[in-house]
Structures are given as structure tokens and as C-alpha cells.
Design a protein around this motif. Structure first.
Motif, PDB file in Angstrom:
ATOM      1  N   VAL A   1       1.536  -6.654   5.579  1.00  0.00           N
ATOM      2  CA  VAL A   1       1.355  -5.386   4.890  1.00  0.00           C
ATOM      3  C   VAL A   1       2.704  -4.698   4.707  1.00  0.00           C
TER       4      VAL A   1
ATOM      5  N   LEU B   1      -5.530   3.934   7.095  1.00  0.00           N
ATOM      6  CA  LEU B   1      -6.630   3.144   7.652  1.00  0.00           C
ATOM      7  C   LEU B   1      -6.615   1.715   7.117  1.00  0.00           C
ATOM      8  N   LEU B   2      -6.405   1.557   5.808  1.00  0.00           N
ATOM      9  CA  LEU B   2      -6.368   0.225   5.211  1.00  0.00           C
ATOM     10  C   LEU B   2      -5.198  -0.592   5.754  1.00  0.00           C
TER      11      LEU B   2
ATOM     12  N   PHE C   1      -6.889   7.162   3.722  1.00  0.00           N
ATOM     13  CA  PHE C   1      -7.356   5.812   3.424  1.00  0.00           C
ATOM     14  C   PHE C   1      -6.238   4.778   3.457  1.00  0.00           C
ATOM     15  N   GLY C   2      -5.058   5.155   2.986  1.00  0.00           N
ATOM     16  CA  GLY C   2      -3.938   4.213   2.995  1.00  0.00           C
ATOM     17  C   GLY C   2      -3.559   3.807   4.407  1.00  0.00           C
TER      18      GLY C   2
ATOM     19  N   ILE D   1       0.856  -1.181   0.000  1.00  0.00           N
ATOM     20  CA  ILE D   1       0.000   0.000   0.000  1.00  0.00           C
ATOM     21  C   ILE D   1       0.892   1.232   0.000  1.00  0.00           C
TER      22      ILE D   1
ATOM     23  N   GLN E   1      -6.103  -1.758   9.271  1.00  0.00           N
ATOM     24  CA  GLN E   1      -7.156  -2.775   9.280  1.00  0.00           C
ATOM     25  C   GLN E   1      -6.643  -4.129   8.793  1.00  0.00           C
ATOM     26  N   LEU E   2      -5.860  -4.118   7.726  1.00  0.00           N
ATOM     27  CA  LEU E   2      -5.326  -5.386   7.221  1.00  0.00           C
ATOM     28  C   LEU E   2      -4.329  -5.996   8.195  1.00  0.00           C
TER      29      LEU E   2
ATOM     30  N   CYS F   1       0.592   5.803   2.952  1.00  0.00           N
ATOM     31  CA  CYS F   1       0.098   5.377   4.267  1.00  0.00           C
ATOM     32  C   CYS F   1       0.362   6.391   5.368  1.00  0.00           C
TER      33      CYS F   1
END
Length: 75
Positions: A56, A44-45, A41-42, A34, A48-49, A37
Motif C-alpha cells: 500500500v 481504514l482501507l 475511509f482511506g 490510496i 485493512q489492505l 489516509c
């Protein structure tokens, strides 16, 4: 005419249903890359992952953003 429209709508929903049912196996053995970050959104993603147990690789623009993300996630 209505028959073609009904067939098209039915085919669309069949394709949508098929794509939703596909599952990627062995997610724990795969990596997710990703970018962006630092925030948004980056970030948060990535969090979460990571919480779900995926591996990640997160790319941040600034060192401050990278340090904040390291503090909020696992190794």
C-alpha cells in the motif's frame, strides 16, 4: 413486453455474476495507491489492505496523520 423485461433482468444478473467471479492474480506483486489516509475511509482501507499483505502506498495530508498510520501498519 414481459419477455424483453425478463431478458433484460436475466442479462443484468448474468453480467453481475460474471463481474463478481473475476479475480486479480498475484496480488502480492501489485501496489495500491490510496489518497486521504489521515483519517476516515482511506485510513481504514490502508490498514485493512496492509493486514491482508498487499503493498500500500498511502498519501496523507498532514505529517501527524502519516506518523499515526506508520505506527499502525507494517513497513
Amino acid at each position: 413486453m414481459w419477455l424483453y423485461l425478463a431478458a433484460f433482468v436475466g442479462l443484468y444478473y448474468l453480467l453481475h455474476w460474471y463481474r463478481e467471479r473475476q479475480v486479480v492474480s498475484h496480488l502480492q506483486d501489485k501496489y495500491v495507491f490510496i489518497t486521504g489516509c489521515d483519517s476516515g475511509f482511506g485510513n481504514l482501507l490502508a490498514r485493512q489492505l496492509d493486514a491482508r499483505g498487499l503493498r500500500v502506498l498511502a498519501a496523507c495530508l498532514t505529517e501527524k496523520g502519516a506518523e499515526q498510520l506508520r505506527g499502525q501498519t507494517s513497513d
